[in-house]
Design an enzyme around this catalytic site. Structure first.
Site, PDB file in Angstrom:
ATOM      1  N   SER A 140      -4.053   7.077  22.299  1.00 39.13           N
ATOM      2  CA  SER A 140      -3.324   5.886  22.733  1.00 39.13           C
ATOM      3  C   SER A 140      -1.970   6.253  23.310  1.00 39.13           C
ATOM      4  O   SER A 140      -1.361   7.245  22.907  1.00 39.13           O
ATOM      5  CB  SER A 140      -3.120   4.934  21.554  1.00 39.13           C
ATOM      6  OG  SER A 140      -2.347   3.833  21.976  1.00 39.13           O
ATOM      7  N   LYS A 194      -9.253   3.865  16.655  1.00 41.76           N
ATOM      8  CA  LYS A 194      -8.628   3.548  17.952  1.00 41.76           C
ATOM      9  C   LYS A 194      -9.020   2.128  18.392  1.00 41.76           C
ATOM     10  O   LYS A 194      -8.187   1.387  18.943  1.00 41.76           O
ATOM     11  CB  LYS A 194      -9.047   4.583  19.011  1.00 41.76           C
ATOM     12  CG  LYS A 194      -8.636   4.226  20.448  1.00 41.76           C
ATOM     13  CD  LYS A 194      -7.151   4.273  20.626  1.00 41.76           C
ATOM     14  CE  LYS A 194      -6.558   3.966  21.974  1.00 41.76           C
ATOM     15  NZ  LYS A 194      -7.263   3.525  23.103  1.00 41.76           N
ATOM     16  N   HIS A 197      -6.929  -0.203  16.447  1.00 45.61           N
ATOM     17  CA  HIS A 197      -5.581  -0.133  17.030  1.00 45.61           C
ATOM     18  C   HIS A 197      -5.498  -1.076  18.230  1.00 45.61           C
ATOM     19  O   HIS A 197      -4.553  -1.852  18.375  1.00 45.61           O
ATOM     20  CB  HIS A 197      -5.267   1.312  17.445  1.00 45.61           C
ATOM     21  CG  HIS A 197      -4.131   1.422  18.411  1.00 45.61           C
ATOM     22  ND1 HIS A 197      -4.282   1.139  19.764  1.00 45.61           N
ATOM     23  CD2 HIS A 197      -2.834   1.758  18.244  1.00 45.61           C
ATOM     24  CE1 HIS A 197      -3.115   1.302  20.377  1.00 45.61           C
ATOM     25  NE2 HIS A 197      -2.229   1.684  19.469  1.00 45.61           N
ATOM     26  N   ASN A 198      -6.501  -1.025  19.095  1.00 46.61           N
ATOM     27  CA  ASN A 198      -6.477  -1.863  20.291  1.00 46.61           C
ATOM     28  C   ASN A 198      -6.583  -3.348  19.940  1.00 46.61           C
ATOM     29  O   ASN A 198      -5.922  -4.182  20.560  1.00 46.61           O
ATOM     30  CB  ASN A 198      -7.607  -1.476  21.251  1.00 46.61           C
ATOM     31  CG  ASN A 198      -7.306  -0.195  22.001  1.00 46.61           C
ATOM     32  OD1 ASN A 198      -6.505   0.616  21.555  1.00 46.61           O
ATOM     33  ND2 ASN A 198      -7.949  -0.005  23.134  1.00 46.61           N
ATOM     34  N   GLU A 201      -3.299  -4.398  18.829  1.00 41.29           N
ATOM     35  CA  GLU A 201      -2.456  -4.469  20.038  1.00 41.29           C
ATOM     36  C   GLU A 201      -2.645  -5.841  20.722  1.00 41.29           C
ATOM     37  O   GLU A 201      -1.669  -6.483  21.129  1.00 41.29           O
ATOM     38  CB  GLU A 201      -2.868  -3.321  20.964  1.00 41.29           C
ATOM     39  CG  GLU A 201      -2.191  -3.257  22.294  1.00 41.29           C
ATOM     40  CD  GLU A 201      -2.802  -2.133  23.152  1.00 41.29           C
ATOM     41  OE1 GLU A 201      -2.977  -1.011  22.644  1.00 41.29           O
ATOM     42  OE2 GLU A 201      -3.120  -2.400  24.324  1.00 41.29           O
TER      43      GLU A 201
HETATM   44  N1  LIG Z   1      -5.709   4.584  31.565  1.00 43.31           N
HETATM   45  C1  LIG Z   1      -5.191   4.404  30.357  1.00 43.31           C
HETATM   46  O1  LIG Z   1      -4.050   3.949  30.171  1.00 43.31           O
HETATM   47  C2  LIG Z   1      -5.984   4.793  29.146  1.00 43.31           C
HETATM   48  C3  LIG Z   1      -5.373   4.766  27.882  1.00 43.31           C
HETATM   49  C4  LIG Z   1      -6.092   5.192  26.775  1.00 43.31           C
HETATM   50  C5  LIG Z   1      -7.396   5.600  26.923  1.00 43.31           C
HETATM   51  N2  LIG Z   1      -7.979   5.594  28.165  1.00 43.31           N
HETATM   52  C6  LIG Z   1      -9.368   6.068  28.271  1.00 43.31           C
HETATM   53  O2  LIG Z   1      -9.327   7.419  28.728  1.00 43.31           O
HETATM   54  C7  LIG Z   1     -10.469   7.688  29.564  1.00 43.31           C
HETATM   55  C8  LIG Z   1      -9.988   8.150  30.928  1.00 43.31           C
HETATM   56  O3  LIG Z   1      -9.208   7.102  31.482  1.00 43.31           O
HETATM   57  P1  LIG Z   1      -8.573   7.215  32.945  1.00 43.31           P
HETATM   58  O4  LIG Z   1      -7.904   5.890  33.180  1.00 43.31           O
HETATM   59  O5  LIG Z   1      -7.787   8.456  33.046  1.00 43.31           O
HETATM   60  O6  LIG Z   1      -9.832   7.423  33.894  1.00 43.31           O
HETATM   61  P2  LIG Z   1     -11.019   6.410  34.306  1.00 43.31           P
HETATM   62  O7  LIG Z   1     -10.557   5.596  35.455  1.00 43.31           O
HETATM   63  O8  LIG Z   1     -11.514   5.695  33.098  1.00 43.31           O
HETATM   64  O9  LIG Z   1     -12.152   7.437  34.788  1.00 43.31           O
HETATM   65  C9  LIG Z   1     -12.010   8.189  35.983  1.00 43.31           C
HETATM   66  C10 LIG Z   1     -12.389   9.628  35.774  1.00 43.31           C
HETATM   67  O10 LIG Z   1     -13.751   9.726  35.342  1.00 43.31           O
HETATM   68  C11 LIG Z   1     -14.439  10.605  36.242  1.00 43.31           C
HETATM   69  N3  LIG Z   1     -15.838  10.231  36.285  1.00 43.31           N
HETATM   70  C12 LIG Z   1     -16.374   8.996  36.386  1.00 43.31           C
HETATM   71  N4  LIG Z   1     -17.717   9.074  36.373  1.00 43.31           N
HETATM   72  C13 LIG Z   1     -18.034  10.379  36.268  1.00 43.31           C
HETATM   73  C14 LIG Z   1     -19.264  11.093  36.177  1.00 43.31           C
HETATM   74  N5  LIG Z   1     -20.432  10.462  36.199  1.00 43.31           N
HETATM   75  N6  LIG Z   1     -19.195  12.439  36.069  1.00 43.31           N
HETATM   76  C15 LIG Z   1     -18.023  13.084  36.040  1.00 43.31           C
HETATM   77  N7  LIG Z   1     -16.830  12.465  36.095  1.00 43.31           N
HETATM   78  C16 LIG Z   1     -16.842  11.129  36.198  1.00 43.31           C
HETATM   79  C17 LIG Z   1     -13.726  10.401  37.552  1.00 43.31           C
HETATM   80  O11 LIG Z   1     -14.025  11.445  38.446  1.00 43.31           O
HETATM   81  P3  LIG Z   1     -13.900  11.210  40.030  1.00 43.31           P
HETATM   82  O12 LIG Z   1     -12.481  11.442  40.375  1.00 43.31           O
HETATM   83  O13 LIG Z   1     -14.824  12.213  40.610  1.00 43.31           O
HETATM   84  O14 LIG Z   1     -14.345   9.785  40.292  1.00 43.31           O
HETATM   85  C18 LIG Z   1     -12.291  10.419  37.072  1.00 43.31           C
HETATM   86  O15 LIG Z   1     -11.851  11.709  36.779  1.00 43.31           O
HETATM   87  C19 LIG Z   1     -11.267   6.384  29.591  1.00 43.31           C
HETATM   88  O16 LIG Z   1     -12.220   6.415  28.571  1.00 43.31           O
HETATM   89  C20 LIG Z   1     -10.242   5.340  29.287  1.00 43.31           C
HETATM   90  O17 LIG Z   1     -10.794   4.158  28.744  1.00 43.31           O
HETATM   91  C21 LIG Z   1      -7.295   5.209  29.272  1.00 43.31           C
END
Ligand SMILES: NC(=O)c1ccc[n+]([C@@H]2O[C@H](COP(=O)([O-])OP(=O)(O)OC[C@H]3O[C@@H](n4cnc5c(N)ncnc54)[C@H](OP(=O)(O)O)[C@@H]3O)[C@@H](O)[C@H]2O)c1
Length: 484
Positions: A140, A194, A197-198, A201
């Site tokens: 988080s 987690k 937590h959400n 939130e």
């Molecule tokens: N964003 C936040 O604030 C936040 C906070 C806490 C937790 N999270 C969690 O952390 C994780 C990552 O979040 P994020 O926001 O950084 O990214 P995201 O938008 O959830 O995912 C994008 C990423 O996933 C890759 N991807 C998608 N499909 C794929 C596949 N089939 N094979 C390989 N790679 C694939 C994409 O690659 P390409 O570039 O090739 O498309 C990109 O690197 C998620 O589970 C999210 O829920 C996010």
């Protein structure tokens, strides 16, 4: 080659300490965070141009770009540790399938995304059956937390946690010197915590929004509200969400000069973790009415067009808040603080229920401790929750802890007045009132469930217990027949 790049190259190891797979906002920031703590990180992204851009923007850092998963795996020291930061859901399974043939016995896959805990349990069993090790880690803190120090909630076997501990502890946020990470429990426990937590939130955010709505109805300007939240951030309510609320309320829209928040459409989005929490609570018969109200408030907010139409059809009173502003601030403070305590009491009750059901042996005091830094719900009062469970790990309900009991008893009158004021002004305060309803139900020696049992026995012969007989003894009444 620039001097920094030369310097970094000189200190590069043959093999990296960690692989980060997925370089969207979370993955790239976590990779930089890990690298900044004296680890070498290999990075991979499905779309290679993202990797290229990332490496170019971070020249001189101990980051190793890899083009293929095989290259990623080969670049890592054994046992290999690969942190998946890809989109939650099918992408995690797809990537795991691709990695399995490339990995060796004992290698570790960590899913740091927002996976549902049941998916984590399934993946844990699957990878274990392949001789691999798996950690499901809730992370988080969003982008900033990922870069500067998140709160990390890892679940999995203790022996695997111990391998990951040095990296996790160095990158996690620090609260009063302690890293905001600890081993949560086996299997899906980390992702479960987690999720809760959400959910909490969601509750915190909605409660703050209800306070704002009351202030608005009472004629506060955005600057007055900003000043109030900033003052609150110095006291019992000190928290990241109160802090950012104060800052957000004083921002002006550059185009119109109006307060920024008043320009933003009142239609809330959600990604589903709040809803997951509700479903889990319903499955386990635990009341989380504050979080429930918060999730539903987002759902109703999204019906903007219907609400606009209904506002012309359905009547209500005119907002009529006559209390002097300083007095209103004090009352709403108490309503918010008390409702927040109830919301955490409910979240903790759900954690305790699941801990017992799954034999996770969750340490609720420690969970509150690792939420003190890095994450979105970070707040001063989490220390009090830690103290409450450290002094009584079997605490039936957080509201009964001596500290929180004292706060609630002191705040309850103002809390009622705020809810009454909102109701008589026609202002919806679903989370304030759901919290108060929980408080009054929980403290009620006798609820009207006696009549409910009579109704059940009347139409379905479900039987009931009597107040004057031992518990467990069941009775049935031959109720009069209803004609028509
Ligand atoms: N964003 C936040 O604030 C936040 C906070 C806490 C937790 N999270 C969690 O952390 C994780 C990552 O979040 P994020 O926001 O950084 O990214 P995201 O938008 O959830 O995912 C994008 C990423 O996933 C890759 N991807 C998608 N499909 C794929 C596949 N089939 N094979 C390989 N790679 C694939 C994409 O690659 P390409 O570039 O090739 O498309 C990109 O690197 C998620 O589970 C999210 O829920 C996010």
């Amino acid at each position: 080659m620039t001097p920094t790049a030369k310097q970094a190259t000189a200190t590069m190891k043959q093999q990296s300490d960690l692989g980060v797979l997925g370089l969207a906002v979370m993955g790239r920031n976590l990779a930089l965070n890990v690298e900044s703590h004296d680890f070498q990180v290999s990075v991979y992204n499905r779309t290679y141009s993202t990797t290229d851009e990332f490496i170019a923007a971070n020249d001189g850092k101990r980051l190793v770009p890899t083009r293929t998963l095989d290259e990623l795996v080969q670049s890592l020291a054994s046992p290999r540790k690969i942190l998946l930061m890809v989109k939650a859901g099918a992408a995690v399974d797809a990537v795991i399938e691709q990695l399995i043939p490339l990995l060796e016995r004992g290698d570790i896959v960590i899913d740091g995304g927002n996976s549902h805990y049941t998916d984590t349990e399934r993946r844990d069993a699957y990878l274990t059956s392949k001789g691999l090790r798996f950690i499901g880690a809730g992370i988080s803190g969003g982008e900033e937390g990922a870069r500067k120090g998140p709160s990390i909630m890892p679940g999995g076997p203790t022996s695997t946690w111990e391998v990951m501990q040095p990296i996790f502890e160095s990158i996690a946020a620090k609260a009063e010197g302690e890293p905001c990470v600890s081993h949560i429990g086996p299997g899906g426990a980390g992702h479960y915590v987690k999720m809760i937590h959400n959910g909490i939130e969601y509750g915190d955010m909605q409660l703050i929004c209800e306070a704002y709505n009351l202030f608005k109805a009472a004629g506060f300007t955005s600057d007055e509200m900003a000043a109030t939240f900033k003052r609150w951030n110095e006291g019992d309510l000190q928290s990241y969400l109160i802090q950012i609320t104060g800052i957000a309320l004083e921002q002006k829209d550059p185009q119109t000069g109006a307060p920024m928040v008043e320009i933003i459409l009142d239609k809330a989005g959600q990604k589903g973790t709040g809803r997951w929490t509700l479903i889990n609570a319903a499955e386990n018969a635990v009341v989380i009415s504050t979080i429930n109200a918060a999730v539903e408030a987002r759902v109703l907010s999204a019906l903007k067009e219907q609400r606009v139409a209904a506002s012309r059809e359905l009547q209500g009173p005119k907002a009529n808040i006559t209390v002097a502003k300083p007095e209103l601030v004090a009352k709403v403070h108490d309503a918010l603080y008390a409702s927040k305590i109830v919301s955490y009491a409910q979240g903790m009750a759900l954690l305790m229920t699941m801990s017992e059901k799954k034999d996770w042996q969750l340490d609720l005091g420690q969970i509150a401790a690792i939420w003190r830094g890095g994450c979105i719900i970070r707040a001063r009062f989490l220390n009090r929750i830690t103290d409450a469970y450290r002094s009584n790990p079997a605490l039936a309900n957080l509201m009964l802890d001596p500290f929180f009991k004292g706060v609630l008893n002191k705040a309850q009158q103002n809390w009622r007045e705020v809810v009454a004021m909102a109701v008589s002004s026609g202002i919806a305060v679903p989370a304030f009132s759901a919290s108060l309803g929980y408080y009054d139900s929980y403290r009620a020696e006798r609820l009207p469930a006696n009549l409910l049992q009579a109704q059940r026995d009347f139409f379905g012969a479900h039987t009931y217990e009597r107040v004057d007989k031992p518990p467990g003894e069941r009775f049935h009444t031959q109720w009069p027949e209803v004609i028509g």
